[in-house]
Design an enzyme around this catalytic site. Structure first.
Site, PDB file in Angstrom:
ATOM      1  N   PRO A  57      45.986  42.168  35.213  1.00 65.40           N
ATOM      2  CA  PRO A  57      44.687  41.513  35.043  1.00 65.40           C
ATOM      3  C   PRO A  57      43.715  41.926  36.158  1.00 65.40           C
ATOM      4  O   PRO A  57      44.123  42.255  37.246  1.00 65.40           O
ATOM      5  CB  PRO A  57      45.056  40.039  35.181  1.00 65.40           C
ATOM      6  CG  PRO A  57      46.192  40.033  36.162  1.00 65.40           C
ATOM      7  CD  PRO A  57      46.936  41.321  35.939  1.00 65.40           C
ATOM      8  N   HIS A  58      42.438  41.827  35.835  1.00 68.77           N
ATOM      9  CA  HIS A  58      41.398  42.085  36.812  1.00 68.77           C
ATOM     10  C   HIS A  58      40.033  41.841  36.151  1.00 68.77           C
ATOM     11  O   HIS A  58      39.965  41.595  34.945  1.00 68.77           O
ATOM     12  CB  HIS A  58      41.474  43.524  37.323  1.00 68.77           C
ATOM     13  CG  HIS A  58      41.473  44.541  36.240  1.00 68.77           C
ATOM     14  ND1 HIS A  58      42.548  45.331  35.935  1.00 68.77           N
ATOM     15  CD2 HIS A  58      40.524  44.874  35.346  1.00 68.77           C
ATOM     16  CE1 HIS A  58      42.250  46.116  34.923  1.00 68.77           C
ATOM     17  NE2 HIS A  58      41.031  45.851  34.543  1.00 68.77           N
ATOM     18  N   ALA A  59      38.993  41.950  36.947  1.00 69.15           N
ATOM     19  CA  ALA A  59      37.617  41.951  36.423  1.00 69.15           C
ATOM     20  C   ALA A  59      36.916  43.138  37.052  1.00 69.15           C
ATOM     21  O   ALA A  59      37.388  43.701  38.044  1.00 69.15           O
ATOM     22  CB  ALA A  59      36.906  40.656  36.806  1.00 69.15           C
ATOM     23  N   HIS A 104      40.183  39.717  32.792  1.00 69.77           N
ATOM     24  CA  HIS A 104      40.825  40.028  31.507  1.00 69.77           C
ATOM     25  C   HIS A 104      42.179  40.695  31.699  1.00 69.77           C
ATOM     26  O   HIS A 104      42.427  41.346  32.718  1.00 69.77           O
ATOM     27  CB  HIS A 104      39.922  40.927  30.638  1.00 69.77           C
ATOM     28  CG  HIS A 104      39.530  42.217  31.266  1.00 69.77           C
ATOM     29  ND1 HIS A 104      38.482  42.317  32.151  1.00 69.77           N
ATOM     30  CD2 HIS A 104      40.039  43.471  31.154  1.00 69.77           C
ATOM     31  CE1 HIS A 104      38.353  43.573  32.538  1.00 69.77           C
ATOM     32  NE2 HIS A 104      39.296  44.306  31.953  1.00 69.77           N
TER      33      HIS A 104
END
Ligand code: T46
Length: 141
Positions: A57-59, A104
Site C-alpha cells: 500500500p501507499h499513496a 491504495h
C-alpha cells in the site's frame, strides 16, 4: 460514459469496446478524452504466484494513475484518510482512476490476474508515501 465512483480524487472509466466474440474485442484508451492526463509511463503487474499477497500500500503526492485489470480479477482498496472503499474489477473494458493523495492497495487476485497501469509521471520514489502516518500528515498540509 464514466460511472460515478463517489470517492475523493477517484473515478471509474468505461473504455470503448469494439468487435464481437468471434473476431475478438478491441479496447483502447487515449488522452485527453478517455484518460484525463498525459500518459508518461505504463507498467503492468503479472505472474502473481502467491494470491495472498498485496500490491502497495501507499499513496502518491502528485501522480495520478489509471488501473485496468486486463485479465483475471483484482480488488482495489481506496482510503482518503477518512473514508474507505473497496471494489472488484474483472472486466478489461473498465479502468479506475486513482488520483493523488489516495492511500491504495490491491489484493484478492486470481491466478491469471494482469493489471495494467497508466501513470501521469515517470517513476520517482520521492512521490511515494509508503507509511500510513506520513500519508495522514501529508494530506493535512
Ligand atoms: C502501484 C502498485 C499497484 C520502477 O523502477 N519503475 C516503476 O515504474 C515502478 C512502478 C516500480 N519500479 C520499481 C521500484 C521497486 O523497486 O519496481 C519495484 C517494485 O515497485 P513497488 O515497490 O513500488 O511495488 P508496489 O506494489 O508497492 O507498487 C507498484 C507501483 O509502484 C504503485 O504505484 O500503485 O504497484
Amino acid at each position: 460514459m464514466d460511472i460515478d465512483l463517489d470517492f475523493y480524487n477517484c473515478k471509474l472509466i468505461n473504455l470503448p469496446e469494439f468487435g464481437d466474440s468471434e473476431r475478438g474485442l478491441l479496447t483502447f484508451f487515449q488522452f485527453p478524452d478517455i484518460i484525463p492526463f498525459e500518459i508518461k509511463r505504463v507498467y503492468f503487474i503479472h505472474g502473481i504466484g502467491d494470491l495472498s499477497k498485496i500490491r502497495g500500500p501507499h499513496a502518491h503526492k502528485d501522480t495520478e494513475q489509471v488501473f485496468i485489470t486486463i485479465q483475471g480479477e483484482s480488488t482495489y482498496h481506496l482510503d482518503d484518510g477518512t473514508n474507505k472503499k473497496s471494489l472488484v474489477l474483472s472486466n478489461p473494458n473498465r479502468g479506475i482512476l486513482i488520483g493523488s493523495k489516495v492511500w491504495h492497495y490491491m489484493d484478492n487476485f486470481s491466478k491469471d490476474t494482469i493489471f495494467l497501469v497508466l501513470a501521469s509521471s515517470v517513476y520517482d520514489e520521492k512521490d511515494y508515501l509508503r507509511n500510513y502516518d506520513d500519508f495522514l500528515d501529508y494530506i493535512k498540509i
